[in-house]
Design an enzyme around this catalytic site. Structure first.
Site, mmCIF file in Angstrom:
data_model
loop_
_atom_site.group_PDB
_atom_site.id
_atom_site.type_symbol
_atom_site.label_atom_id
_atom_site.label_comp_id
_atom_site.label_asym_id
_atom_site.label_seq_id
_atom_site.Cartn_x
_atom_site.Cartn_y
_atom_site.Cartn_z
ATOM 1 N N SER A 108 2.497 -0.453 1.684
ATOM 2 C CA SER A 108 1.038 -0.531 1.636
ATOM 3 C C SER A 108 0.498 0.836 2.017
ATOM 4 O O SER A 108 1.210 1.648 2.642
ATOM 5 C CB SER A 108 0.535 -1.586 2.626
ATOM 6 O OG SER A 108 -0.864 -1.497 2.838
ATOM 7 N N TYR A 151 1.024 -5.871 10.794
ATOM 8 C CA TYR A 151 1.060 -5.495 9.382
ATOM 9 C C TYR A 151 1.375 -4.006 9.239
ATOM 10 O O TYR A 151 2.249 -3.614 8.464
ATOM 11 C CB TYR A 151 -0.289 -5.816 8.742
ATOM 12 C CG TYR A 151 -0.322 -5.597 7.245
ATOM 13 C CD1 TYR A 151 0.254 -6.516 6.379
ATOM 14 C CD2 TYR A 151 -0.939 -4.467 6.709
ATOM 15 C CE1 TYR A 151 0.228 -6.316 5.001
ATOM 16 C CE2 TYR A 151 -0.977 -4.260 5.340
ATOM 17 C CZ TYR A 151 -0.389 -5.189 4.492
ATOM 18 O OH TYR A 151 -0.420 -4.981 3.132
ATOM 19 N N LYS A 192 4.732 -2.209 7.540
ATOM 20 C CA LYS A 192 4.632 -1.367 6.345
ATOM 21 C C LYS A 192 5.126 0.053 6.607
ATOM 22 O O LYS A 192 5.710 0.679 5.720
ATOM 23 C CB LYS A 192 3.202 -1.376 5.816
ATOM 24 C CG LYS A 192 2.739 -2.754 5.337
ATOM 25 C CD LYS A 192 3.693 -3.345 4.302
ATOM 26 C CE LYS A 192 3.180 -4.656 3.738
ATOM 27 N NZ LYS A 192 4.079 -5.216 2.695
#
Length: 273
Positions: free
Chosen positions: A143, A156, A160
């Site tokens: 991401s 998150y 990533k």
């Protein structure tokens, strides 16, 4: 890997979003496609749609956070199609928030799918691809959160960043060995997916709603995320960029170059330290 027709693609998180976009594009390239996803009903629908369009498809319900299930995915792929040439470790979820407020369950779930799912995919499929001795490629979905200096969800962003580092290491190791297998890391910005609704697949179901309502700042941020996702790129547009990167053997696939200013600022701060 320039020639894709009649090759075999394995895609996790393939029942919706970027994964489904990749599956559809691979099918249009004439590839045989293996769809893996934890959401069984959506997986069946996606497979049926691709088959109706003339693709050769295998659907395997897979929880990528479990190594044994990824190993079973590989076995089913080989027993059905005899080889694997493109692996897209794409399954991903989003949850949590500030590093000190996200629960251990948040951390376990997000890291289990986003990072360990990619690790399991690499450890399972890369040895098979190397043993084949034919051209191949691995695409790991990270991401822009894996490149930026800040993202409001700590689990998150950590997951990533890990995927970016893993893919950079994989890319370098494969090149050192002169392997015919390449690697790319996909770093998308805003894309029209259901990532903000990933709790639908959380083990044990969605967590109970918080006792306290969101603060005005939190509500504004949530609304901003929804708006940006709804206005984002289509999964098909992202899939086009991925296939181009596979053919060109590019390591980084950045879908939103306009976001690279923040990445540059991060690197300049690092160099100036």
């Amino acid at each position: 890997m320039k020639e894709l027709r009649d090759r075999v693609a394995v895609i996790t998180g393939a029942a919706s979003g970027i994964g489904l976009g990749l599956a559809e594009r691979c099918a249009r390239e004439g590839m045989r496609v293996v769809l893996a996803d934890v959401e069984e009903e959506a997986l069946r629908r996606a497979g049926a749609e691709l088959e109706a369009a003339g693709a050769r498809v295998l659907c395997v319900r897979t929880d990528v956070s479990r190594a044994k299930e990824v190993e079973e995915l590989a076995k089913r792929t080989l027993s059905t199609f005899g080889a694997v040439h493109l692996v897209c470790n794409n399954a991903g979820v989003a949850a949590g928030g500030l590093a000190w407020e996200a629960t251990s369950e948040d951390w376990d779930w997000v890291l289990g799918v986003n990072l360990w799912g990619v690790i399991h995919g690499v450890r399972t499929f890369v040895p098979l691809m190397l043993e084949q001795g034919s051209e191949g490629h691995v695409v790991n979905t990270a991401s822009m959160a894996g490149l930026l200096p800040f993202h409001p969800s700590a689990p998150y962003q950590v997951s990533k960043y890990g995927v970016v580092a893993l893919t950079e290491q994989l890319h370098g190791s494969l090149r050192m060995q002169g392997a015919k297998v390449g690697a790319s890391v996909l770093c998308p910005g805003w894309v029209r997916t259901r990532i903000l609704d990933a709790v639908r697949n959380r083990p044990g179901g969605p967590p109970p709603p918080p006792v306290e309502p969101p603060t005005p700042a939190q509500a504004a941020m949530n609304a901003f995320f929804r708006k940006e996702v709804e206005a984002g790129l289509s999964p098909a547009q992202v899939a086009d960029q991925v296939i181009s990167a596979v053919r060109e053997q590019r390591l980084y696939v950045v879908t939103h170059p306009e976001m690279m200013g923040d990445v540059r600022s991060r690197m300049e701060a690092l160099l100036a330290s």
